[in-house]
Design a protein around this motif. Structure first.
Motif: not given
Ligand code: FES
Ligand code: FES
Lengths: 151, 151
Positions: B82-91, B46-57
């Motif tokens: 966010l969790f698997e990396g930008e490249a995930y769907f292009n790998s 959740l910290q990570r989601l919050a830092r990425a602005g996807l949730v408010d804490s």
DNA sequence: TCATAAAAGGATATTTTTGTCTTTTTTTAA
DNA sequence: TTAAAAAAAGACAAAAATATCCTTTTATGA
């Protein structure tokens, strides 16, 4: 998507199939170089494929790995389930302990079709077919497979 | 398919969205229980989601996590990248360092369509939409979500 | 027979992922 | 003003995945 071990297993299997189609037995070292897999790891992966009967291995001088015609007809799906587990294509994308239409997760109906399509695609793709892609269409098993030809 | 962290993030985000739709702010503890995530790990996710602005804490007493309407409109694709990396769907499925039609691996044309379909599907699925599945269709975020109601 | 080449097997090392614990900071409300 | 509740942050632990190294077994051919 797949673990390194699984990716390596597929690349290695396809390369061995290609060699076997050309009537050539190959050593780990050559497989590792041709597919860009760390040699010692390739050895482990090939051991596992051999134990599962997906490739033949022969020890000693002039030994190496090969695939019979019937082994070449096995599917990539078999390699994936060997390395990722039988449950791989029946598992919930959100990680719930079971995936079912009875108790679906909010993504179930979105992805179940795609997951099954991938499963079917891999089930229908024989190792031989993938090897043929390499031979006929120049598909790659490593970044610069051209390097092989230099000597 | 996805890492635990990524699965957890999606489940947690959907649960928080559901709560926010009901006008309720939630603490890590509740999110963790409702989605079967180890509490301490949930906190990290959740910290990570919050830092990425996807949730408010919000810290402190009466604090917790929530999602605004605009956050609820973000896609599950954003969580995955966010969790698997930008490249995930292009790998490359076979693990080659690049995936391209120029230098395809033997599986490229077999899977690239499915991979893109999955990508699109996740891009088009908002967190809110997934939360609505839970509310309207009874979709699950843990094995026995019925247990929640017991008291 | 003996040196060599190769896979098999086992032990170990490294890195990444997953999971836990403790302390600090922030907020609320009594 | 102080106790309590909550997230943030950092350190640590455990497990799994990845990678390497060394020894043993097996086969070949000189
Ligand atoms: S229940 Fe989640 S994908 Fe089927
Ligand atoms: S090159 Fe392998 S999937 Fe595109």
């Amino acid at each position: 998507m797949f673990s390194k071990a699984c990716e390596y297993a597929m690349r290695a299997a396809v390369y061995i199939a290609k060699c076997s189609m050309e009537g050539k037995r190959v050593a780990v070292k050559e497989v590792a170089e041709a597919t860009d897999i760390p040699e010692a790891f390739a050895s482990k992966v090939l051991q596992r494929l051999a134990r599962a009967g997906l490739v033949d291995s022969l020890r000693g001088k002039k030994g190496g790995f090969s695939m019979s015609a019937s082994q070449q007809k096995r599917s990539l799906y078999e390699i994936v389930t060997l390395f990722e587990g039988e449950a791989y294509f029946n598992s919930c994308v959100l990680g719930l302990p079971v995936c079912s239409s009875q108790n679906p997760c909010p993504l179930h109906y979105q992805v179940v079709g795609l997951r099954d399509a991938l499963k079917k695609s891999l089930q229908q793709t024989t190792i031989r077919k993938a090897a043929t892609e390499v031979v006929d269409a120049g598909a790659r098993l490593r970044f610069s497979s051209e390097d092989d030809e230099s000597h």
